[in-house]
Design a protein around this motif. Structure first.
Motif, PDB file in Angstrom:
ATOM      1  N   ILE A 131      88.282  50.326  85.386  1.00  0.00           N
ATOM      2  CA  ILE A 131      86.909  50.817  85.342  1.00  0.00           C
ATOM      3  C   ILE A 131      86.703  51.581  84.035  1.00  0.00           C
ATOM      4  CG2 ILE A 131      85.222  52.363  86.425  1.00  0.00           C
ATOM      5  CD1 ILE A 131      86.571  51.772  89.087  1.00  0.00           C
ATOM      6  N   GLN A 132      85.625  51.221  83.320  1.00  0.00           N
ATOM      7  CA  GLN A 132      85.349  51.846  82.031  1.00  0.00           C
ATOM      8  C   GLN A 132      84.371  52.996  82.198  1.00  0.00           C
ATOM      9  OE1 GLN A 132      83.944  49.171  79.008  1.00  0.00           O
ATOM     10  NE2 GLN A 132      83.414  50.820  77.586  1.00  0.00           N
ATOM     11  N   ASP A 133      84.667  54.112  81.496  1.00  0.00           N
ATOM     12  CA  ASP A 133      83.753  55.242  81.443  1.00  0.00           C
ATOM     13  C   ASP A 133      83.753  55.757  80.008  1.00  0.00           C
ATOM     14  OD1 ASP A 133      81.966  57.196  82.384  1.00  0.00           O
ATOM     15  OD2 ASP A 133      83.598  58.641  82.612  1.00  0.00           O
ATOM     16  N   GLY A 134      82.681  55.435  79.258  1.00  0.00           N
ATOM     17  CA  GLY A 134      82.654  55.783  77.839  1.00  0.00           C
ATOM     18  C   GLY A 134      83.727  55.009  77.093  1.00  0.00           C
ATOM     19  N   ASP A 135      84.544  55.724  76.292  1.00  0.00           N
ATOM     20  CA  ASP A 135      85.614  55.093  75.532  1.00  0.00           C
ATOM     21  C   ASP A 135      86.951  55.176  76.246  1.00  0.00           C
ATOM     22  OD1 ASP A 135      83.968  54.300  73.543  1.00  0.00           O
ATOM     23  OD2 ASP A 135      84.362  55.997  72.211  1.00  0.00           O
ATOM     24  N   THR A 136      86.920  55.396  77.532  1.00  0.00           N
ATOM     25  CA  THR A 136      88.155  55.483  78.308  1.00  0.00           C
ATOM     26  C   THR A 136      88.148  54.424  79.399  1.00  0.00           C
ATOM     27  OG1 THR A 136      88.286  57.866  77.923  1.00  0.00           O
ATOM     28  CG2 THR A 136      89.617  56.971  79.723  1.00  0.00           C
ATOM     29  N   LEU A 137      89.280  53.749  79.541  1.00  0.00           N
ATOM     30  CA  LEU A 137      89.453  52.764  80.619  1.00  0.00           C
ATOM     31  C   LEU A 137      90.406  53.367  81.651  1.00  0.00           C
ATOM     32  CD1 LEU A 137      88.695  49.738  81.289  1.00  0.00           C
ATOM     33  CD2 LEU A 137      91.040  49.227  80.585  1.00  0.00           C
ATOM     34  N   TYR A 138      89.960  53.434  82.901  1.00  0.00           N
ATOM     35  CA  TYR A 138      90.793  53.953  83.990  1.00  0.00           C
ATOM     36  C   TYR A 138      91.376  52.753  84.740  1.00  0.00           C
ATOM     37  CZ  TYR A 138      88.630  58.482  83.122  1.00  0.00           C
ATOM     38  OH  TYR A 138      88.209  59.648  82.543  1.00  0.00           O
ATOM     39  N   ARG A 139      92.708  52.705  84.806  1.00  0.00           N
ATOM     40  CA  ARG A 139      93.379  51.587  85.496  1.00  0.00           C
ATOM     41  C   ARG A 139      94.020  52.120  86.787  1.00  0.00           C
ATOM     42  NH1 ARG A 139      96.198  47.268  81.671  1.00  0.00           N
ATOM     43  NH2 ARG A 139      97.837  48.810  81.251  1.00  0.00           N
TER      44      ARG A 139
ATOM     45  N   GLY B 161      96.356  55.273  73.153  1.00  0.00           N
ATOM     46  CA  GLY B 161      97.332  54.614  74.003  1.00  0.00           C
ATOM     47  C   GLY B 161      97.039  54.884  75.476  1.00  0.00           C
ATOM     48  N   GLU B 162      97.989  54.518  76.326  1.00  0.00           N
ATOM     49  CA  GLU B 162      97.819  54.697  77.762  1.00  0.00           C
ATOM     50  C   GLU B 162      98.660  55.873  78.243  1.00  0.00           C
ATOM     51  OE1 GLU B 162      97.542  51.994  81.806  1.00  0.00           O
ATOM     52  OE2 GLU B 162      98.742  51.263  80.121  1.00  0.00           O
ATOM     53  N   THR B 163      98.035  56.717  79.063  1.00  0.00           N
ATOM     54  CA  THR B 163      98.740  57.891  79.570  1.00  0.00           C
ATOM     55  C   THR B 163      99.708  57.490  80.676  1.00  0.00           C
ATOM     56  OG1 THR B 163      97.040  58.322  81.232  1.00  0.00           O
ATOM     57  CG2 THR B 163      96.730  59.342  79.067  1.00  0.00           C
ATOM     58  N   THR B 164     100.605  58.413  80.969  1.00  0.00           N
ATOM     59  CA  THR B 164     101.526  58.190  82.089  1.00  0.00           C
ATOM     60  C   THR B 164     100.724  58.159  83.398  1.00  0.00           C
ATOM     61  OG1 THR B 164     103.283  59.335  80.913  1.00  0.00           O
ATOM     62  CG2 THR B 164     103.532  59.097  83.311  1.00  0.00           C
ATOM     63  N   PRO B 165     100.922  57.146  84.235  1.00  0.00           N
ATOM     64  CA  PRO B 165     100.158  57.058  85.486  1.00  0.00           C
ATOM     65  C   PRO B 165     100.343  58.297  86.350  1.00  0.00           C
ATOM     66  CG  PRO B 165     101.270  54.990  85.026  1.00  0.00           C
ATOM     67  CD  PRO B 165     101.806  55.975  84.039  1.00  0.00           C
ATOM     68  N   VAL B 166      99.246  58.724  86.978  1.00  0.00           N
ATOM     69  CA  VAL B 166      99.217  59.922  87.830  1.00  0.00           C
ATOM     70  C   VAL B 166      98.973  59.485  89.272  1.00  0.00           C
ATOM     71  CG1 VAL B 166      98.027  62.090  88.306  1.00  0.00           C
ATOM     72  CG2 VAL B 166      98.380  61.339  85.934  1.00  0.00           C
ATOM     73  N   PHE B 167      99.753  60.056  90.185  1.00  0.00           N
ATOM     74  CA  PHE B 167      99.607  59.742  91.603  1.00  0.00           C
ATOM     75  C   PHE B 167      98.253  60.250  92.102  1.00  0.00           C
ATOM     76  CE2 PHE B 167     100.158  60.857  96.112  1.00  0.00           C
ATOM     77  CZ  PHE B 167     100.516  59.604  96.618  1.00  0.00           C
ATOM     78  N   VAL B 168      97.530  59.376  92.860  1.00  0.00           N
ATOM     79  CA  VAL B 168      96.192  59.709  93.336  1.00  0.00           C
ATOM     80  C   VAL B 168      96.153  59.850  94.857  1.00  0.00           C
ATOM     81  CG1 VAL B 168      93.797  58.910  93.507  1.00  0.00           C
ATOM     82  CG2 VAL B 168      95.059  58.633  91.356  1.00  0.00           C
ATOM     83  N   LEU B 169      96.689  58.839  95.563  1.00  0.00           N
ATOM     84  CA  LEU B 169      96.475  58.797  97.007  1.00  0.00           C
ATOM     85  C   LEU B 169      97.617  58.047  97.683  1.00  0.00           C
ATOM     86  CD1 LEU B 169      94.546  59.205  99.476  1.00  0.00           C
ATOM     87  CD2 LEU B 169      93.523  56.984  98.855  1.00  0.00           C
ATOM     88  N   ALA B 170      98.103  58.598  98.790  1.00  0.00           N
ATOM     89  CA  ALA B 170      99.098  57.909  99.615  1.00  0.00           C
ATOM     90  C   ALA B 170      98.435  57.547 100.935  1.00  0.00           C
ATOM     91  CB  ALA B 170     100.311  58.800  99.852  1.00  0.00           C
ATOM     92  N   GLU B 171      98.305  56.266 101.188  1.00  0.00           N
ATOM     93  CA  GLU B 171      97.694  55.800 102.433  1.00  0.00           C
ATOM     94  C   GLU B 171      98.672  54.866 103.134  1.00  0.00           C
ATOM     95  OE1 GLU B 171      94.741  56.183 104.253  1.00  0.00           O
ATOM     96  OE2 GLU B 171      94.728  58.014 103.054  1.00  0.00           O
TER      97      GLU B 171
ATOM     98  N   SER C 134      95.967  55.477  85.516  1.00  0.00           N
ATOM     99  CA  SER C 134      96.319  55.792  84.122  1.00  0.00           C
ATOM    100  C   SER C 134      95.054  55.663  83.270  1.00  0.00           C
ATOM    101  CB  SER C 134      97.411  54.862  83.603  1.00  0.00           C
ATOM    102  OG  SER C 134      96.981  53.505  83.682  1.00  0.00           O
ATOM    103  N   LYS C 135      95.029  56.377  82.128  1.00  0.00           N
ATOM    104  CA  LYS C 135      93.860  56.354  81.236  1.00  0.00           C
ATOM    105  C   LYS C 135      94.250  55.694  79.922  1.00  0.00           C
ATOM    106  CE  LYS C 135      92.921  60.773  81.318  1.00  0.00           C
ATOM    107  NZ  LYS C 135      92.194  62.056  81.107  1.00  0.00           N
ATOM    108  N   VAL C 136      93.421  54.727  79.496  1.00  0.00           N
ATOM    109  CA  VAL C 136      93.650  54.032  78.239  1.00  0.00           C
ATOM    110  C   VAL C 136      92.585  54.480  77.236  1.00  0.00           C
ATOM    111  CG1 VAL C 136      93.853  51.798  77.097  1.00  0.00           C
ATOM    112  CG2 VAL C 136      94.580  52.043  79.477  1.00  0.00           C
ATOM    113  N   THR C 137      93.037  55.028  76.097  1.00  0.00           N
ATOM    114  CA  THR C 137      92.142  55.411  75.003  1.00  0.00           C
ATOM    115  C   THR C 137      92.699  54.817  73.718  1.00  0.00           C
ATOM    116  OG1 THR C 137      93.337  57.461  74.529  1.00  0.00           O
ATOM    117  CG2 THR C 137      91.581  57.575  76.184  1.00  0.00           C
TER     118      THR C 137
END
Length: 959
Positions: A738-746, A767-777, A761-764
């Motif tokens: 999903i794109q938001d401005g100049d950042t792509l959220y994967r 480069g791409e940031t280290t993936p961050v844990f969001v949700l455990a379902e 993770s955020k792509v600018t």
């Protein structure tokens, strides 16, 4: 103060009556005499400036400056007009918008013709001097006005030139204002009033300071304008004095004559001095500017360039300067006999280089005494110890020296001891501060003592260059110009050092006609120019000062200004004359060629940039204006039977894509693909051959393949080129980007990791940031809800225990705040079927974070709003029709109802447009009016492009 050639009548000229015709122009039988004036308009320099050359107030010619502020004005003077204009002074006027600059050349038209190089700098300094001299304010400075200006005390004139020259520069280059004044000349005249100057300066201090620093930092300019001042750089440290001193141009009150003894006798040489007395109680020597008369007229004569008494009796000498006159009466008496002469005024010890000031007195038989210094001749012993410079003895050797004065058979001597000079400074002398590449540059060094005596020490000093790559030192002041640029030459002798900045420029070596391949198409119009080639390998276009001609106008016509038009296929000889040199070239006139196309072809390839699209069909424009248009259809020029090869770039993304619904080809990623087009008519194939897109045209094979080149586009977000950094786990799946401005959220589904669940993770550009844990379902995965862009900084996360078929699984949904990285659950109780349906639902967020879901079903759209504060769903007013996209509007959603537009059972029903506001959650419906008188028949929602303005006015484009 700039000392141009003076036009007054000096005493010697008056006495000898040696007036002559100074017109050295070559009077031929030609109708016109041509002359060129060139130079630079400089306050930065100034481009796009009109330069006009005048003789008196008669305009000779005009021209425009180039990007470097340089001008070259060619004037043709009719022989019949020359006698009328030849004595008129040459002045230069430069105009750009409301900026006016001037220069008084100091030459008459006749003198300009005799001059080999009429090259003049028009500057802010020359403008101030011009305006100061223009006392009648008619913008034309006469010889008399300029000569009167030369009388002004130098210190005051220099102060005004610096003050207002910097002011002009601040207006031209640093946005200082001259509000209330029509142009810079009117402004400048007003500034001569101290009150007006003070008010303007206080309002423009900052740009004035910038201009001051820039002017004195411009060494080329200060070198060029140094001749206007005793010492231009002296003023650099006098800022406060320049801007704060009250200055008034002094008025000439009277003149006086000095330097003539009261008693002379026939044969005496006299040296009168004329002094101007000003309103500020100062005096200046204006001897050279004065006009003279003598009574009796034959009482004085010129012998060997000196003024000598030629008669007995009372003699009156009258001097006139700027309307002021002075008289001096003296007596010539032959009865008194010369008994002796004496020399005084020379000390016992002097230095080499000293200019002596001896006073020689004559003692007469009637016991009177007169000063006869100007009338004596001098000898010295040793003979080479003293030289006479402008009548003044100067010591040039050491040792004991006897200086003897001779007058009318009498002699008198004085003895002194001359010691070595102590040099206090060095001077460098060169013919020009600008030199040509590969030329040998010669400088000389002169050592100067405290009395101003100079000695050539070029073979003694040490020579160095600050930039040997530009100026390489040879020996004894000689340098080789080895590169284009600036170098500082230094000469050192003991503790004394002097420097000179030398600019090396390229030399013109060749001029050629700028016409690629030497061809022009029939009916094509081209503005020709010349290419000037320099010895540094550079090439510069020449557009001014060229005279063009065609020797074969039946094939090609050519105006004198260089506008060429192809008439008929064939060859034509053309000539270009520049700076006295004629260039001849053969031009081939060919059939009209393709000069533009839609879409573009570059080097035989169909060309599009990333993020751009091209439509089906072709339009070509030839050099003669003829347009060829080829429309695409299933029967002719069929794109879709074969289409693209769908090649991919190195990141695995397809280079180009076809949108068959919109008849468009999109450039996606830089690279090359191949497009196959069927049913291409021979006429279009022939154009493809002409462009180099295909090799041959065929009548029996109507399928062609052309290369498609997608060019890099920096304005297109290049996230796919950024190195990726997916999470670590046994099973890692990219669920959605999903794109938001100049950042792509994967968003990732990860299993077999330290913690299973959803990661982001955020792509600018970094480069791409280290993936961050969001949700455990447990037993649930993130399901792609087909959203491509964030909405007001929020993303909807839909999870299901059956992600491949979320309609059959149990959903658990969340709002994800991209900025904060926080999750908020969405309660599905109260929503239709308590689950989202990707076939019918679309999603958006209000600016306050509330979720808006539009359920589309059975030609109706029902908005549902979920308020997170109360965790409740509210169904809004149903809007009939189909949801359409308004891409430029992120705060409203439009629904178009065209259901009964062409229904015979209902009769004609106009389409309805409904707009749902994401902020107010209210909707409005209105009848949609299509621009023009186009019929509604067969319209559908795919044929409209809409944008809703904040006032809910709908802008419609019918496709």
């Amino acid at each position: 103060m700039y000392k141009h050639t003076l036009k007054s009548v000096p005493l010697i000229v008056m006495l000898t009556a040696c007036g002559s015709d100074n017109d050295s122009t070559d009077k031929t039988t030609e109708t016109f005499n041509d002359i060129t004036f060139s130079g630079v308009v400089y306050d930065g320099p100034m481009a796009n400036t009109t330069v006009s050359i005048y003789a008196g107030n008669n305009l000779l010619a005009t021209a425009e400056t180039d990007d470097n502020g340089q001008y070259s004005v060619n004037a043709s003077i009719a022989v019949s007009d020359f006698d009328r204009l030849k004595d008129q002074p040459i002045t230069y006027h430069a105009k750009r918008d409301n900026i006016l600059l001037y220069e008084y050349a100091g030459l008459s038209l006749a003198e300009a013709f005799a001059n080999e190089n009429n090259k003049t700098l028009i500057s802010n300094f020359s403008t101030v001097e011009y305006v100061l001299a223009d006392t009648n304010r008619d913008n034309y400075v006469s010889n008399a006005e300029w000569n009167n200006y030369q009388l002004v005390e130098r210190h005051i004139a220099e102060l005004l030139v610096v003050r207002h020259g910097v002011g002009l520069k601040s207006i031209i280059d640093y946005s200082a204002k001259m509000e209330g004044f029509e142009n810079s000349t009117v402004w400048l005249r007003a500034q001569l009033d101290n009150t007006t100057w003070d008010a303007w300066y206080q309002a423009n201090i900052l740009p004035y300071n910038e201009a001051w620093d820039a002017l004195f930092a411009d060494t080329w300019f200060t070198d060029q304008e140094a001749h206007r001042f005793d010492d231009l750089l002296y003023w650099q440290s006098e800022y406060d004095y320049v801007v704060g001193q009250d200055t008034v141009l002094p008025v000439l009150e009277s003149v006086r004559i000095t330097g003539i003894p009261a008693r002379v006798r026939p044969g005496d040489v006299i040296s009168p001095t004329v002094e101007a007395v000003w309103s500020n109680d100062r005096t200046t020597d204006v001897t050279a500017l004065a006009g003279y008369s003598v009574n009796p007229a034959d009482a004085l004569e010129i012998v060997d360039g000196q003024v000598r008494v030629a008669a007995l009796g009372t003699i009156t000498l009258t001097a006139e300067v700027a309307g002021k006159t002075a008289q001096f009466t003296f007596i010539s008496n032959a009865d008194a006999l010369l008994e002796s002469i004496s020399v005084t005024g020379v000390g016992e010890s002097v230095m080499v280089g000293d200019k002596l000031s001896p006073v020689v007195n004559a003692l007469w038989s009637d016991e009177s005494s007169t000063v006869i210094t100007p009338a004596v001749s001098w000898t010295a012993s040793p003979a080479d110890a003293v030289v006479i410079v402008e009548g003044v003895p100067q010591v040039v050797a050491t040792g004991e020296v006897v200086l003897t004065a001779h007058y009318d058979g009498q002699t008198a001597s004085v003895t002194f001891n001359a010691t070595d000079a102590v040099f206090t400074s060095l001077n460098l002398v060169t013919d020009s501060a600008e030199q040509y590449l590969q030329d040998t540059v010669t400088l000389s060094a002169q050592a100067v003592n405290e009395n101003g005596f100079g000695l050539d020490v070029s073979e003694v000093v040490e020579w160095t260059s600050s930039n040997p790559a530009v100026l390489q030192s040879l020996e004894n002041g000689q340098f080789l110009a080895t590169g284009v640029g600036v170098a500082t030459v230094s000469a050192t002798m003991g503790e004394l050092t002097v420097q000179q900045e030398i600019t090396v420029v390229a030399k013109l070596v060749d001029v050629s006609i700028n016409l690629p391949n030497g061809t022009i198409s029939r009916e094509e119009t081209i503005q020709l120019s010349l290419n000037a080639e320099f010895n540094d390998g550079s090439v510069v276009a020449i557009n001014e000062g060229v005279v063009w001609a065609s020797l074969n106008p039946e094939y090609l016509t050519l105006t004198e200004d260089g506008i060429a038009v192809g008439v008929l296929e064939g060859s034509a000889q053309i000539t270009a004359t520049y700076d006295g040199v004629m260039i001849e070239e053969t031009v081939n006139v060919i059939a009209p060629r393709i000069v533009s196309s839609t879409p573009r072809f570059v080097d035989g390839m169909l060309t599009v940039r990333e993020g751009e699209s091209i439509g089906y069909g072709f339009t070509f424009t030839r050099s003669n204006g003829v347009v060829h248009t080829f429309a695409a259809s299933d029967d002719e020029i069929n794109y879709e039977s074969y289409g693209l090869r769908e090649l991919q770039d190195e990141s695995g993304i397809q280079i180009a894509e076809m949108d068959k619904d919109a008849d468009l080809i999109y450039g996606v990623r830089a690279g090359e693909d191949v497009l196959s087009i069927d049913e291409v008519p021979p006429a279009l194939q022939n154009i493809f051959v002409e462009l180099g897109a295909i090799e041959s045209a065929y009548t029996d094979n109507r399928k062609v393949q052309i290369k498609v080149n997608v060019l890099e586009n920096d304005n297109v977000y290049q996230w796919h080129r950024v190195p990726g950094q997916p999470p670590v786990g046994e099973t890692v799946k990219l669920a959605q980007a999903i794109q938001d401005g100049d950042t792509l959220y994967r968003f990732w589904n990860v299993e077999g990791a330290e913690q299973d669940g959803i990661y982001v993770s955020k792509v600018t550009a970094a480069g791409e940031t280290t993936p961050v844990f969001v949700l455990a379902e447990a037993d649930k995965e993130y399901s792609n809800n087909q959203i491509l862009h964030a909405s007001n900084g929020y993303v909807l996360l839909v999870t299901s225990d059956s992600p491949r078929d979320p309609h059959t699984g149990v959903q658990k949904n969340f709002r994800y705040n991209l900025a904060e990285g926080t999750l908020t659950p969405v309660t599905m109780t109260g929503y239709n079927d308590e689950e989202f349906n990707y076939s019918y639902d679309s999603f958006a967020f209000s600016s306050n974070g509330d979720l808006v879901v539009l359920r589309s079903y059975d030609d109706e759209v029902t908005p549902y709003v979920y308020e997170f504060e109360t965790a409740t769903w509210t169904a809004k007013t149903v809007m009939p029709g189909l949801r359409i996209q308004t891409p430029s509007n992120t705060t409203q959603i439009a629904v178009l109802n065209t259901k009964h537009m062409d229904s015979s059972s209902y009769g004609f029903v106009a389409p309805q447009i409904s707009v749902f506001d994401l902020e107010t959650h209210a909707s409005e419906t209105q009848e949609l009016t299509i621009p023009g008188d186009a019929e509604f028949y067969c319209r559908s929602h795919e044929t409209f492009s809409l944008a809703a303005a904040p006032s809910c006015v709908i802008q419609v484009q019918v496709v």
